[in-house]
Structure formats: C-alpha cells, structure tokens
Design an enzyme around this catalytic site. Structure first.
Site, mmCIF file in Angstrom:
data_model
loop_
_atom_site.group_PDB
_atom_site.id
_atom_site.type_symbol
_atom_site.label_atom_id
_atom_site.label_comp_id
_atom_site.label_asym_id
_atom_site.label_seq_id
_atom_site.Cartn_x
_atom_site.Cartn_y
_atom_site.Cartn_z
ATOM 1 N N ASN A 38 0.707 -1.385 0.106
ATOM 2 C CA ASN A 38 -0.166 -0.140 0.000
ATOM 3 C C ASN A 38 0.751 1.136 0.120
ATOM 4 O O ASN A 38 0.242 2.375 -0.659
ATOM 5 C CB ASN A 38 -0.890 -0.069 1.164
ATOM 6 C CG ASN A 38 -0.152 -0.005 2.459
ATOM 7 O OD1 ASN A 38 0.750 -0.490 2.790
ATOM 8 N ND2 ASN A 38 -1.204 0.131 3.432
ATOM 9 N N GLY B 281 3.344 -5.526 7.109
ATOM 10 C CA GLY B 281 2.252 -6.347 6.467
ATOM 11 C C GLY B 281 1.176 -6.826 7.371
ATOM 12 O O GLY B 281 0.969 -6.468 8.516
ATOM 13 N N SER B 282 0.630 -7.901 6.991
ATOM 14 C CA SER B 282 -0.599 -8.469 7.734
ATOM 15 C C SER B 282 -0.071 -9.277 8.890
ATOM 16 O O SER B 282 0.974 -9.798 8.889
ATOM 17 C CB SER B 282 -1.372 -9.253 6.546
ATOM 18 O OG SER B 282 -0.580 -10.353 6.132
ATOM 19 N N GLU C 120 5.398 -4.212 12.011
ATOM 20 C CA GLU C 120 4.127 -3.257 11.944
ATOM 21 C C GLU C 120 2.966 -3.901 11.345
ATOM 22 O O GLU C 120 2.943 -4.086 9.762
ATOM 23 C CB GLU C 120 4.724 -2.228 10.926
ATOM 24 C CG GLU C 120 5.827 -1.194 11.524
ATOM 25 C CD GLU C 120 5.250 -0.578 12.685
ATOM 26 O OE1 GLU C 120 4.121 0.139 12.773
ATOM 27 O OE2 GLU C 120 6.417 -0.080 13.555
ATOM 28 N N LEU C 121 2.122 -4.124 11.850
ATOM 29 C CA LEU C 121 0.929 -5.045 11.363
ATOM 30 C C LEU C 121 -0.568 -4.511 11.210
ATOM 31 O O LEU C 121 -0.369 -3.174 11.161
ATOM 32 C CB LEU C 121 0.781 -6.457 12.238
ATOM 33 C CG LEU C 121 2.144 -7.029 12.488
ATOM 34 C CD1 LEU C 121 2.186 -8.371 13.572
ATOM 35 C CD2 LEU C 121 2.785 -7.452 11.191
ATOM 36 N N CYS D 9 -3.106 0.895 6.738
ATOM 37 C CA CYS D 9 -3.403 0.186 8.187
ATOM 38 C C CYS D 9 -3.917 1.035 9.254
ATOM 39 O O CYS D 9 -4.581 0.548 10.140
ATOM 40 C CB CYS D 9 -1.807 -0.114 8.535
ATOM 41 S SG CYS D 9 -0.759 1.264 8.623
ATOM 42 N N GLU E 255 -9.885 -7.250 9.506
ATOM 43 C CA GLU E 255 -9.209 -5.734 8.806
ATOM 44 C C GLU E 255 -9.913 -5.698 7.473
ATOM 45 O O GLU E 255 -9.489 -6.470 6.544
ATOM 46 C CB GLU E 255 -7.901 -5.884 9.122
ATOM 47 C CG GLU E 255 -7.190 -4.366 8.468
ATOM 48 C CD GLU E 255 -5.581 -4.494 8.350
ATOM 49 O OE1 GLU E 255 -5.272 -5.693 8.198
ATOM 50 O OE2 GLU E 255 -5.120 -3.600 8.204
HETATM 51 P P1 NAD Z 1 1.074 -9.075 3.276
HETATM 52 O O1 NAD Z 1 1.253 -9.642 4.708
HETATM 53 O O2 NAD Z 1 0.553 -9.996 2.386
HETATM 54 O O3 NAD Z 1 2.564 -8.961 2.397
HETATM 55 C C1 NAD Z 1 3.634 -8.126 3.102
HETATM 56 C C2 NAD Z 1 4.848 -8.622 2.418
HETATM 57 O O4 NAD Z 1 5.131 -9.852 3.140
HETATM 58 C C3 NAD Z 1 4.910 -8.709 1.009
HETATM 59 O O5 NAD Z 1 6.213 -8.193 0.661
HETATM 60 C C4 NAD Z 1 5.007 -10.195 0.871
HETATM 61 O O6 NAD Z 1 5.727 -10.692 -0.365
HETATM 62 C C5 NAD Z 1 5.813 -10.779 2.125
HETATM 63 N N1 NAD Z 1 5.611 -12.120 2.329
HETATM 64 C C6 NAD Z 1 4.352 -12.920 2.354
HETATM 65 N N2 NAD Z 1 4.587 -14.080 2.748
HETATM 66 C C7 NAD Z 1 5.805 -14.008 3.424
HETATM 67 C C8 NAD Z 1 6.584 -15.208 3.786
HETATM 68 N N3 NAD Z 1 6.133 -16.419 4.227
HETATM 69 N N4 NAD Z 1 7.993 -14.729 4.284
HETATM 70 C C9 NAD Z 1 8.646 -13.702 4.265
HETATM 71 N N5 NAD Z 1 7.800 -12.575 3.408
HETATM 72 C C10 NAD Z 1 6.278 -12.696 2.981
HETATM 73 O O7 NAD Z 1 0.534 -7.716 3.485
HETATM 74 P P2 NAD Z 1 0.274 -6.762 2.253
HETATM 75 O O8 NAD Z 1 -1.416 -7.178 1.524
HETATM 76 O O9 NAD Z 1 1.096 -6.464 1.010
HETATM 77 O O10 NAD Z 1 -0.321 -5.354 3.139
HETATM 78 C C11 NAD Z 1 -1.428 -5.210 3.902
HETATM 79 C C12 NAD Z 1 -1.271 -5.487 5.235
HETATM 80 O O11 NAD Z 1 -0.026 -4.690 5.658
HETATM 81 C C13 NAD Z 1 -2.380 -4.842 6.180
HETATM 82 O O12 NAD Z 1 -2.673 -6.054 6.968
HETATM 83 C C14 NAD Z 1 -2.081 -3.483 6.636
HETATM 84 O O13 NAD Z 1 -2.673 -3.094 7.808
HETATM 85 C C15 NAD Z 1 -0.537 -3.930 6.740
HETATM 86 N N6 NAD Z 1 0.164 -2.643 6.936
HETATM 87 C C16 NAD Z 1 0.543 -2.344 8.216
HETATM 88 C C17 NAD Z 1 1.171 -0.982 8.316
HETATM 89 C C18 NAD Z 1 1.995 -0.767 9.633
HETATM 90 O O14 NAD Z 1 2.518 0.355 9.559
HETATM 91 N N7 NAD Z 1 1.330 -1.115 10.934
HETATM 92 C C19 NAD Z 1 1.233 -0.147 7.358
HETATM 93 C C20 NAD Z 1 0.937 -0.647 6.184
HETATM 94 C C21 NAD Z 1 0.350 -1.812 5.717
#
Ligand code: NAD
Length: 477
Positions: A151, A227-228, A247-248, A283, A378
């Site tokens: 995002n 990420g998530s 940061e989830l 997020c 979420e």
């Molecule tokens: P995601 O968790 O699907 O992916 C994030 C990253 O992790 C990607 O680069 C992906 O390729 C990688 N990944 C996936 N599986 C992995 C594994 N097994 N090992 C290592 N890396 C792996 O998240 P997304 O859909 O790209 O982003 C959305 C999520 O991110 C939402 O939950 C959102 O709340 C969160 N987010 C949090 C913040 C924060 O600052 N807290 C900011 C932005 C987004």
C-alpha cells in the site's frame, strides 16, 4: 518497465517473471523477476560486503548521502508518483503526497544519523569498583532484511531503509510482488546518492519463496516487516534468532462524543476521509466508528452527504478522489464481508456496489453485529462501520473489542473523557480530536496487541536497528 533485482549494484533479470498490473484496469505496468532462495542468498552475500563498506562512512557521510537521496527523489516527484499510481491504484494526489512524505522520511533519517550516541557508564557506582571509566555506544546490527507491503511501497520502505542506513547497516529489501517497481527506483536513488551498491539490495518475487529465504538466512540480524498479522506470525516462526520489528494490521476505532453537534460537518468529513483514503487500504484507516446516540442520525446524514461528493474513478486523473483496491481477490473478499454483515442484520446507508473488478463504492454500513468480519477483521477496503454507543465508557469497551491496537481516535470537548479514552484504549497511538489515520513521519508509530512489535519513526527505528556496545577502560595502572 521491465523490473530487475539489484544485487551488489548489478541488475539481475530472470526468465521467470511476475506481471505487475495497474489495479484500476488490469493493464500491464511491468514485470519483475520471480526470485528464489539462491537470489536471496546472493543478496545477503552482497549485503555482508556492503556492511563492511558502510563502516568506511562517517555519520556525516551518511547524513549527506541520505540528504542527497531526498533531493533526488524530490526532483523526480511526478515520475515516481505516476509509477506509484500505476502499481498501487491510489490516486495521483495520494501518490504525490506519498512522495512528499518519503522525501521527509529520508530527511529525518539523515538528521538522526548525526545524533546516534551513547553515554558514560558510572562503573564505580558498584561497590568496590575504582579506576574504571567507560561508555556505551549504539552500533549497527549488520544486514537488515526489509519486507514491505503493497500500500505504501515508497514511504514505508523509506521508514525501514532510511533509519537502517543512517545507523550504518546494510539492507536487503523484499518489496510486495504487487508493487516492486517504485522500490527498485528508490534503491537506485540511494546508490546514486552515494551509498555503496552492496549496501542496498533488492530482491523481488513471492513472499513464500524469496521472502522466506531472506527470513531464514541466519546472517540476517533483523527483519523489519510491515504487512498483515498472518504473514508477521509466519515470519517470526520461521526466522529464528534475530531481531524483529513488526508493523501489522488494524481495524481502527474512533468515537464521536455527544458534544460534537456544532462541528459535525467537520468531524463526519474527516472520518469519511480517514476511511476512504487509498480506498481504505491504510493500516490506520478508520474502520469502526462509534457515535453517541444523541447525534447518531445527524452524523450518518452528513457522512452520507459528504461521501456522495467523492469522485470515484481513474486514479491517474487529477480530479479523482478514490481509485481501486489492489486486486480482484481483495475486492471479492471485501464484498463478501459486506454481504455477511448485511445478512446478519447490518444496513448499508451509502455505497455498497462494486463498480468494476477492483472498484468498490465508498460504503457506510450501520448497526453492524460485533461478531461479523466487518467488525472483527481488517477490511482493508473502502468500508466504514458506524454503530451507536451511549457513553465514553461504552465507546472505550467497543474500541477495545479488537485483536488489533494500532491507533484510535476520539472527538470530544470533554477533557475528562479525552483523558479516560487515552488511558484506557489499548493502542499504540491515541488521537484526540483527530482521526486514527493521523500520522507524521517523525512520531513514534506502531501497535500493541496483534498490531505489532516495536516503533517506527526514524529516531525510534534507529533504536531498534542498533545494539548497545559497552566499553570499559581500567585506568588503575
Ligand atoms: P502481506 O502480509 O500479504 O505482505 C507483506 C509482504 O510480506 C509482501 O512483501 C509479501 O511478499 C511478504 N510475504 C508474504 N509471505 C511471506 C513469507 N512467508 N515470508 C516472508 N515474506 C512474506 O501484506 P500486504 O497485503 O502487502 O499489505 C497489507 C497489510 O499490511 C495490512 O494488514 C496492513 O494493515 C498492513 N500494513 C501495516 C502497516 C503498519 O505500519 N502497521 C502499514 C501498512 C500496511
């Protein structure tokens, strides 16, 4: 754009590629190599050399290079923003905003590079110790793996790479497979500005393959992940003995108190903007709104009225307010969650329709049961849940009814209510008379509960990305 990995300054192409699509219409924006375990290993090899070369740079050098990178990025704002819009589907206005913030994050990181220091340790404050002097200093960890979501592929990467390099580490970046092209450009800018090419590496591909290999590499001293929650948990179970910053996700709650009648236009507009910015894929998007019974109907009328003024459409057009979500699967899931809530008794008062594969109307749903996914999960889409409450105590209870705790907000004139809310709501940040979506890049930012571990903001990220080394001199002889 034909994307590539950047390993030790070399552009690596592969026969096997992944297509990057413009989420708005699914046209192809470019490709990236489908990286594997061997690519991750080579990138860490390079980063180990890069860490050695980083040791040659003084704090002032790191400050100067990061400042120069910020200037280069700023000069290329529009080009980078256009690519951001094509990869993420956010509007061009939002992309220009992200580039501006990324420039600021690099500048803040540059400034912090000059301030990393320890302090004297009073060894002789222990009984029987005499003639020992010394200090502790903060030293870089080594190789840091930076894994980022789709995002905010530019600014969130700057939040990891900026502090990591400011502190003297080297990095291997694994951007989202949906949005890697901007990140490659950022890495090139950092190298053009003067960082050793071995210190800034990018590997591309699927998280479960190349990302997992990076996580499992024992030479990587820290994984900083955004990420998530689900992915965060997998990473922590796979990575073994290293540091983690997580940061989830979140489903941020905000409360509108009964004394807000006179500025309800302002409050409702702000809340809707916080829910629909980036089509709800932030997020800290506003997801759950709790409005005092006394002004509930008024609030809904104004929120609906404002939401109908938003222009939905092609994010590349300057006048568009809201674009698409990231892909068809995300849109399918969001629609399913809306339908689930409606069948459980919730009511759509605005939007609710899917305009194309990836475009969903900004949607307001009221009276949402607390056990449906629109409330518990979420949503990460343009949907706001609005429920009634009768007091600040009930609002606190409802905001806390979540496995997440990133940020929360309250609109009130009552100082006691504001203090109570800020004390009792479980979140990493509480915004008073502001939406939970508020963030500036220097503030400490991060979550409690399942929203994460650690804090970002360059000053705070540097603490996580350094370790303390104690140095003691015996001056007895
Ligand atoms: P995601 O968790 O699907 O992916 C994030 C990253 O992790 C990607 O680069 C992906 O390729 C990688 N990944 C996936 N599986 C992995 C594994 N097994 N090992 C290592 N890396 C792996 O998240 P997304 O859909 O790209 O982003 C959305 C999520 O991110 C939402 O939950 C959102 O709340 C969160 N987010 C949090 C913040 C924060 O600052 N807290 C900011 C932005 C987004």
């Amino acid at each position: 754009m034909k994307g590539y990995m950047l390993i030790g300054g070399e552009r690596i192409f592969k026969d096997k590629e992944i297509e990057i699509l413009f989420p708005y219409d699914n046209s192809v924006v470019g490709t990236i190599p489908d990286g594997d375990e061997e690519d991750a290993r080579r990138a860490v090899d390079a980063a180990i050399k890069g860490f050695e070369r980083m040791k040659e740079l003084t704090a002032y050098d790191r400050y100067s290079i990061l400042s120069k990178a910020a200037r280069i990025l700023s000069n290329r704002s529009y080009e980078i923003a256009e690519l951001l819009t094509k990869e993420v589907g956010k509007t061009i206005k939002e992309s220009m905003g992200e580039v501006g913030r990324a420039v600021n994050t690099l500048t803040l990181s540059a400034e912090e590079a000059k301030r990393i220091a320890g302090e004297e340790v009073n060894f002789d404050a222990a009984p029987g110790i005499r003639g020992k002097v010394g200090f502790y200093r903060r030293v870089p960890l080594g190789v840091i793996g930076c894994i980022t979501p789709f995002n905010f592929p530019l600014n969130l990467t700057c939040h990891k790479v900026g502090p990591a390099l400011a502190a003297g580490n080297s990095v291997v970046i694994k951007p989202s497979e949906n949005t890697s092209l901007v990140t490659i450009k950022l890495a090139e800018i950092l190298i053009e500005a003067g960082f050793p090419p071995e210190a800034v590496n990018v590997i591309t591909g699927y998280g479960e393959k190349v990302g997992d290999a990076l996580v499992r590499d024992e030479r990587v001293r820290m994984i900083t992940f955004t990420g998530s929650v689900e992915t965060g948990k997998i990473i922590m179970s796979r990575g073994g003995l290293k540091k983690y910053a997580m940061e989830l996700g979140s489903n941020a709650g905000v409360y509108v108190d009964k004394d807000q009648s006179v500025r309800l236009d302002f409050v409702s507009e702000k809340i809707c903007r916080g829910g629909f910015a980036l089509a709800g894929q932030v997020c800290i998007s506003v997801q759950r709104v709790f409005v005092h019974d006394y002004l509930f109907d008024d609030f809904i009328n104004r929120a609906v009225e404002f939401t109908k003024t938003l222009k939905i459409g092609n994010p590349l057009e300057e006048t568009t307010d809201m674009g698409s979500v990231i892909d068809v699967q995300a849109a399918d899931r969001i629609m399913e969650w809306i339908e689930e809530a409606v069948s459980a008794g919730a009511k759509i008062v605005c939007g609710g329709k899917r305009l194309s594969d990836t475009v969903i109307e900004p949607t307001i749903v009221i009276n949402v049961p607390e056990d449906v996914r629109l409330f518990t999960g979420e949503v990460f889409g343009p949907v706001i849940v609005v429920n009634r409450v009768k007091s600040v105590d009930e609002a606190i209870e409802k905001v806390n009814l979540s496995r997440y705790g990133l940020q929360a907000g309250i609109f009130t004139n009552d100082l006691r209510a504001a203090f109570k809310f800020s004390k009792e709501v479980e979140a990493g940040g509480i915004m008073v008379n502001e939406i939970p979506t508020f963030r500036v890049d220097q503030m400490p930012y991060g979550g409690v509960k399942e929203s994460g571990i650690g804090r970002e903001g360059p000053l705070f990220a540097i603490e996580e990305m350094t370790e303390i080394k104690t140095i003691c001199f015996d001056i007895n002889f």
